[in-house]
Write a protein that holds these residues in place. Structure first.
Motif, short mmCIF file in Angstrom:
data_model
loop_
_atom_site.label_atom_id
_atom_site.label_comp_id
_atom_site.label_asym_id
_atom_site.label_seq_id
_atom_site.Cartn_x
_atom_site.Cartn_y
_atom_site.Cartn_z
N ILE A 147 0.87 -1.19 0.00
CA ILE A 147 0.00 0.00 0.00
C ILE A 147 0.90 1.23 0.00
O ILE A 147 1.76 1.37 0.87
N PHE A 148 0.71 2.11 -0.99
CA PHE A 148 1.51 3.33 -1.09
C PHE A 148 0.83 4.46 -0.30
O PHE A 148 -0.39 4.62 -0.34
N ILE A 149 1.66 5.27 0.37
CA ILE A 149 1.19 6.50 1.01
C ILE A 149 1.84 7.66 0.29
O ILE A 149 3.06 7.67 0.08
N SER A 150 1.03 8.63 -0.14
CA SER A 150 1.57 9.76 -0.88
C SER A 150 1.06 11.06 -0.29
O SER A 150 -0.14 11.25 -0.11
N ALA A 151 2.01 11.97 -0.01
CA ALA A 151 1.63 13.29 0.52
C ALA A 151 1.44 14.31 -0.58
O ALA A 151 1.10 15.44 -0.34
N ILE A 152 1.65 13.88 -1.84
CA ILE A 152 1.45 14.79 -2.97
C ILE A 152 0.27 14.32 -3.77
O ILE A 152 -0.19 13.18 -3.63
N GLN A 153 -0.22 15.21 -4.65
CA GLN A 153 -1.35 14.84 -5.50
C GLN A 153 -0.92 13.77 -6.48
O GLN A 153 0.01 13.96 -7.27
N VAL A 154 -1.55 12.62 -6.45
CA VAL A 154 -1.17 11.49 -7.31
C VAL A 154 -2.00 11.54 -8.59
O VAL A 154 -3.22 11.55 -8.54
N SER A 155 -1.32 11.58 -9.72
CA SER A 155 -2.02 11.58 -11.00
C SER A 155 -2.40 10.17 -11.40
O SER A 155 -1.92 9.19 -10.82
N ASP A 156 -3.24 10.08 -12.45
CA ASP A 156 -3.63 8.75 -12.94
C ASP A 156 -2.42 7.99 -13.47
O ASP A 156 -2.32 6.76 -13.34
N ILE A 157 -1.46 8.73 -14.07
CA ILE A 157 -0.25 8.08 -14.58
C ILE A 157 0.55 7.49 -13.43
O ILE A 157 1.05 6.36 -13.50
N ASP A 158 0.65 8.27 -12.31
CA ASP A 158 1.37 7.75 -11.14
C ASP A 158 0.66 6.54 -10.55
O ASP A 158 1.30 5.56 -10.13
N ARG A 159 -0.67 6.61 -10.50
CA ARG A 159 -1.42 5.45 -9.98
C ARG A 159 -1.18 4.22 -10.85
O ARG A 159 -0.95 3.12 -10.34
N LEU A 160 -1.24 4.41 -12.16
CA LEU A 160 -1.03 3.27 -13.07
C LEU A 160 0.38 2.73 -12.88
O LEU A 160 0.58 1.51 -12.86
N ARG A 161 1.34 3.60 -12.74
CA ARG A 161 2.72 3.14 -12.52
C ARG A 161 2.81 2.34 -11.23
O ARG A 161 3.45 1.29 -11.18
N TYR A 216 -3.70 2.94 -2.78
CA TYR A 216 -3.08 4.21 -2.43
C TYR A 216 -3.79 4.81 -1.22
O TYR A 216 -5.02 4.71 -1.11
N VAL A 217 -3.03 5.45 -0.33
CA VAL A 217 -3.60 6.18 0.80
C VAL A 217 -3.04 7.59 0.75
O VAL A 217 -1.82 7.78 0.83
N PRO A 218 -3.90 8.61 0.58
CA PRO A 218 -3.39 9.98 0.53
C PRO A 218 -3.13 10.54 1.92
O PRO A 218 -3.66 10.06 2.92
N VAL A 219 -2.26 11.57 1.98
CA VAL A 219 -1.98 12.29 3.21
C VAL A 219 -2.77 13.58 3.19
O VAL A 219 -2.83 14.24 2.14
N PRO A 220 -3.45 14.02 4.29
CA PRO A 220 -3.41 13.39 5.62
C PRO A 220 -4.16 12.06 5.67
O PRO A 220 -5.20 11.93 5.06
#
Length: 495
Positions: A83-97, A106-110
């Motif tokens: 499970i990835f945690i990302s404190a930045i805005q994740v784009s669809d390309i990043d999600r696909l990667r 994916y779990v966004p911050v906060p």
């Protein structure tokens, strides 16, 4: 009974975030293992059996994507949940990667504690149950071997062993059966009757009745399996379908083993049936989702590629703004479609999303019924609306406080008619040539959606009329047929 604890690996280069994850997850009662870098995480994995990995995307040396790729290269960890945690805005390309690297979520911050706990709990339970199933499979194999040995010495001992085994597997979606090859007698346990959807009181187990419950397309392969025992085969395993009396189709995997006498003649065939319908459905859903993600990613990339390739501007800054604006419009409609699970989008929501950056208050009037658009139609129409709004804000009615914009739409006989009427802005003159904006509207509305786009360059303001069929499935690569010439703006001359 207390469940066996599993190990959860927390990977982050910031101690404060690691401490926060420990506090959030401690109520799960699992073993929390800490790693402050990607390299430390790899060392832990080589020494410890890990059920779930929670990893920060942004880390020095090895980021989350690189760490995931290294983990997936090791045979032991190819199925470990990450499970990835990302404190930045994740784009669809990043999600696909991320998904290509093996991430399951994916779990966004906060981080929302309840959400994170729920996600971790699901994968911890899945890991635990997978291990339990592996142990059960080993136990089942051991029991089959033991039972085959007993068959060689005593039929009575076989039946006693069968009863004990039937009790052990009654709680699962398993069944066992025994076939006396010499006199033709059959014996099913409770699980076998349950899988086939029949009862021992009303169903006589014999070849004809059993064959009647098999899926017609699978009868021949099971007949061949029976024939193989006469040719010396001692064990057989295959997947097949059954059709219950109520019409429900179920997927099963059957394992059969033959017992022979001293002369090598088959005297008995015993087997186990496992209902794998849920697994088959899950595999089908997974394949469908994979194809869907691939399809949507390719469409989104094609649109973005066309936008970048075809946008024109005299300055770098203007070019960047134009590209960002069009891609943001595509992202906004993608968000709306995602919220509806890609079932469609409301036209009013598309317009509201395009209006949001302007805060023009009473300069704009909207009127029209609720209209649900197909996903492809929504994407194409969103880009067309973006061109109209952008150029009106630069050159038309929305470029001055005195300007007014009226957007009206209606639906008749499956045809959406949208009217765009500007007034009170700068003086308008008919353009001498078509630029990218006009060609994009014409290509998307006419070529892609099968509709019509009409422009009336009135002196008091642009009047545009769009007609879009709602019953035709539009292409999501609306920019794919544009030529490469023309300006980056919808042509508009101001006086």
């Amino acid at each position: 009974m207390d469940q066996e604890k599993v190990n959860i690996l927390l990977v982050d280069d910031q101690p404060a975030k690691l401490l926060a994850y420990e506090v959030i997850l401690k109520d799960l009662g699992e073993n929390l293992v800490i790693a402050s870098s990607g390299r430390e995480a790899l060392e832990v994995l080589l020494k410890t059996e890990i059920a779930v990995i929670l990893v920060d995307v942004c880390m020095p040396e090895l980021d989350g994507f690189e760490l995931a790729a290294m983990i997936r290269e090791h045979p032991r960890f190819q199925k470990t949940a990450m499970i990835f945690i990302s404190a930045i805005q994740v784009s669809d390309i990043d999600r696909l990667r991320g998904y290509e690297m093996g991430a399951v979520d994916y779990v966004p911050v906060p981080v929302v504690p309840e959400v994170l706990r729920a996600k971790i709990k699901v994968f911890a339970e899945l890991y635990r149950k997978t291990r339990e199933l592996e142990r059960l499979n080993h136990e089942l194999e051991d029991r089959v071997r033991a039972r085959t040995a007993e068959l060689e010495s005593s039929t009575a001992k076989l039946r006693e062993s069968e009863q004990r085994r039937s009790m052990a597997i009654a709680a699962g979606k398993m069944g066992s059966w025994d076939w006396d090859w010499i006199n033709g007698d059959w014996m099913w346990d409770e699980g076998q009757y349950r899988i086939f959807g029949v009862g021992p009181g009303s169903f006589e187990v014999n070849p004809a009745n059993v064959q009647a419950l098999l899926h017609p397309d699978d009868v021949d392969q099971l007949r061949k399996a029976v024939a193989e025992f006469n040719k010396g085969t001692r064990a057989y395993e295959t997947e097949f379908r059954i059709v219950r009396p109520d019409g429900e189709v179920r997927w099963c995997v059957g394992t059969a083993a033959a017992t022979v006498d001293r002369s090598g003649r088959v005297v008995r065939v015993s087997g186990v049936t496992v209902d794998i319908t849920e697994r088959k459905r899950a595999e089908e859903q997974q394949n469908l989702l994979a194809r869907e993600v691939d399809h949507r990613a390719k469409n989104a990339l094609a649109l973005a590629q066309s936008i970048v390739r075809l946008t024109r501007a005299d300055e770098v800054k203007a070019y960047v703004n134009a590209v960002e604006g069009r891609i943001n419009a595509l992202a906004r409609v993608h968000t709306i479609l995602s919220l509806s699970s890609w079932q469609g989008a409301e036209l009013s929501k598309l317009i509201d999303e395009e209006l949001a950056p302007y805060s023009l208050g009473d300069q704009i009037r909207l009127a029209g019924p609720e209209v649900q658009l197909l996903p492809a139609t929504a994407q194409t129409l969103a880009l067309a609306l973006h061109e109209l709004f952008t150029n009106s804000a630069k050159y038309g009615a929305l470029s001055t406080r005195s300007g007014q914009l009226a957007i009206d739409w209606r639906v008749e006989d499956g045809l959406l008619t949208l009217s765009w009427e500007e007034s009170g802005g700068p003086l308008v003159m008919t353009p001498k040539s078509r630029g990218f904006g006009t060609r994009s509207l014409l290509a998307s509305i006419e070529s892609q959606l099968g509709g019509q786009a009409q422009f009336d360059w009135r002196a008091e303001g642009l009047l545009c009329r769009l007609e879009v069929p709602l019953t035709r499935k539009a292409s999501t690569t609306a920019l794919g047929k544009f030529d490469s010439g023309g300006s980056a703006e919808l042509e508009r001359a101001s006086g």
